[in-house]
Write a protein that holds these residues in place. Structure first.
Motif, PDB file in Angstrom:
ATOM      1  N   ARG A   1     -56.057 -38.474  37.916  1.00  0.00           N
ATOM      2  CA  ARG A   1     -54.772 -37.854  37.625  1.00  0.00           C
ATOM      3  C   ARG A   1     -53.765 -38.867  37.101  1.00  0.00           C
ATOM      4  NH1 ARG A   1     -54.477 -35.308  43.403  1.00  0.00           N
ATOM      5  NH2 ARG A   1     -55.096 -37.460  43.663  1.00  0.00           N
ATOM      6  N   LEU A   2     -53.828 -40.093  37.582  1.00  0.00           N
ATOM      7  CA  LEU A   2     -52.919 -41.135  37.118  1.00  0.00           C
ATOM      8  C   LEU A   2     -53.185 -41.475  35.652  1.00  0.00           C
ATOM      9  CD1 LEU A   2     -50.620 -43.036  37.915  1.00  0.00           C
ATOM     10  CD2 LEU A   2     -52.342 -44.702  38.588  1.00  0.00           C
ATOM     11  N   VAL A   3     -54.460 -41.523  35.268  1.00  0.00           N
ATOM     12  CA  VAL A   3     -54.784 -41.791  33.864  1.00  0.00           C
ATOM     13  C   VAL A   3     -54.328 -40.633  32.986  1.00  0.00           C
ATOM     14  CG1 VAL A   3     -56.663 -42.196  32.233  1.00  0.00           C
ATOM     15  CG2 VAL A   3     -56.662 -43.350  34.426  1.00  0.00           C
ATOM     16  N   LEU A   4     -54.489 -39.406  33.440  1.00  0.00           N
ATOM     17  CA  LEU A   4     -53.984 -38.261  32.675  1.00  0.00           C
ATOM     18  C   LEU A   4     -52.462 -38.324  32.548  1.00  0.00           C
ATOM     19  CD1 LEU A   4     -56.159 -35.277  33.941  1.00  0.00           C
ATOM     20  CD2 LEU A   4     -56.260 -36.431  31.737  1.00  0.00           C
ATOM     21  N   LEU A   5     -51.784 -38.711  33.614  1.00  0.00           N
ATOM     22  CA  LEU A   5     -50.328 -38.867  33.555  1.00  0.00           C
ATOM     23  C   LEU A   5     -49.952 -39.964  32.566  1.00  0.00           C
ATOM     24  CD1 LEU A   5     -47.523 -38.108  34.606  1.00  0.00           C
ATOM     25  CD2 LEU A   5     -47.866 -39.765  36.458  1.00  0.00           C
ATOM     26  N   ASP A   6     -50.690 -41.073  32.569  1.00  0.00           N
ATOM     27  CA  ASP A   6     -50.453 -42.136  31.589  1.00  0.00           C
ATOM     28  C   ASP A   6     -50.621 -41.618  30.169  1.00  0.00           C
ATOM     29  OD1 ASP A   6     -49.736 -44.242  33.229  1.00  0.00           O
ATOM     30  OD2 ASP A   6     -51.788 -44.953  33.481  1.00  0.00           O
ATOM     31  N   ASP A   7     -51.613 -40.774  29.948  1.00  0.00           N
ATOM     32  CA  ASP A   7     -51.832 -40.205  28.618  1.00  0.00           C
ATOM     33  C   ASP A   7     -50.639 -39.360  28.185  1.00  0.00           C
ATOM     34  OD1 ASP A   7     -54.299 -41.412  28.659  1.00  0.00           O
ATOM     35  OD2 ASP A   7     -55.377 -39.575  29.168  1.00  0.00           O
ATOM     36  N   ILE A   8     -50.122 -38.569  29.107  1.00  0.00           N
ATOM     37  CA  ILE A   8     -48.958 -37.735  28.792  1.00  0.00           C
ATOM     38  C   ILE A   8     -47.743 -38.604  28.506  1.00  0.00           C
ATOM     39  CG2 ILE A   8     -47.341 -36.031  29.755  1.00  0.00           C
ATOM     40  CD1 ILE A   8     -49.833 -34.906  31.307  1.00  0.00           C
ATOM     41  N   ILE A   9     -47.537 -39.631  29.318  1.00  0.00           N
ATOM     42  CA  ILE A   9     -46.412 -40.547  29.113  1.00  0.00           C
ATOM     43  C   ILE A   9     -46.558 -41.271  27.775  1.00  0.00           C
ATOM     44  CG2 ILE A   9     -45.317 -42.674  29.971  1.00  0.00           C
ATOM     45  CD1 ILE A   9     -46.029 -41.690  32.820  1.00  0.00           C
ATOM     46  N   LEU A  10     -47.776 -41.711  27.446  1.00  0.00           N
ATOM     47  CA  LEU A  10     -48.024 -42.392  26.180  1.00  0.00           C
ATOM     48  C   LEU A  10     -47.696 -41.481  24.994  1.00  0.00           C
ATOM     49  CD1 LEU A  10     -49.079 -44.867  24.640  1.00  0.00           C
ATOM     50  CD2 LEU A  10     -51.381 -43.921  24.880  1.00  0.00           C
ATOM     51  N   LEU A  11     -48.139 -40.236  25.056  1.00  0.00           N
ATOM     52  CA  LEU A  11     -47.831 -39.292  23.978  1.00  0.00           C
ATOM     53  C   LEU A  11     -46.329 -39.059  23.861  1.00  0.00           C
ATOM     54  CD1 LEU A  11     -50.720 -36.705  24.410  1.00  0.00           C
ATOM     55  CD2 LEU A  11     -50.455 -38.440  22.615  1.00  0.00           C
ATOM     56  N   GLY A  12     -45.642 -38.988  25.005  1.00  0.00           N
ATOM     57  CA  GLY A  12     -44.184 -38.848  24.976  1.00  0.00           C
ATOM     58  C   GLY A  12     -43.512 -40.055  24.338  1.00  0.00           C
TER      59      GLY A  12
END
Length: 188
Positions: free
Chosen positions: A105-116
């Motif tokens: 879940r942390l890596v998925l959150l990082d992906d969302i933050i990166l896209l933002g």
């Protein structure tokens, strides 16, 4: 790179040895094939290479991109510095926390933050918006390597020296290839 990084979160088996006479656990091992197979080691190497390649590309591309939006070179240099600061803050946070949380879940959150962060850079107008996007993208990208390394090493502690060496070699190779790629693209 993101899809490869996510493959390190497959559940791995835990081996417990039970003493037949007492019925109590006598040892605990996290050894598994999750980081031992050649296929997984290749994925690990590609992730390490990609992280370094992307970092170096960001360092080259972002200043030119920010200047193309009418921002002076000094401010553009500050924007790229914020990318590096974001990465350092994230890596230092992992270090001071004592571990990198190998959590899917942390890596998925990082992906969302990166896209933002990337969207803020692409849509941003002005130094503040571009700087915020740059910091955010660096922060998210700074979390990928510690999490992938922690997950790989936790699944195969006996292979930690090999995994560390692979990471160092591939991080260096990614940076070198990034420079070659940038020079080739600039030439053409």
């Amino acid at each position: 790179m993101i899809s490869l990084a996510l493959t390190f979160f497959r559940p791995y088996s835990v081996e417990r040895k039970v003493s037949p006479s007492t019925g109590k656990k006598t040892s605990f091992s996290l050894e598994s094939d999750a980081a031992g197979s050649k296929k997984t080691i290749k994925k690990y190497a590609i992730v390490c290479f990609s992280i370094s390649f992307i970092e170096w590309q960001q360092n080259v591309w972002l200043v030119t991109y920010v200047m193309s939006k009418g921002i002076p070179q000094v401010s553009a240099n500050h924007v790229i510095s914020l990318f590096s600061v974001g990465m350092l803050v994230r890596k230092a946070g992992s270090m001071f926390a004592g571990k990198s949380h190998p959590d899917f879940r942390l890596v998925l959150l990082d992906d969302i933050i990166l896209l933002g962060g990337i969207n803020a850079i692409l849509a941003g107008k002005g130094t503040a918006a571009l700087g915020a996007g740059s910091f955010t993208a660096g922060f998210a990208l700074g979390g990928v390597l510690p999490v992938v390394m922690a997950s790989a090493m936790a699944s195969r502690p006996s292979r930690a020296p090999v995994l560390s060496t692979i990471a160092l070699v591939m991080l260096t190779a990614g940076g070198l290839c990034s420079g070659i790629y940038t020079g080739s693209v600039a030439t053409f």
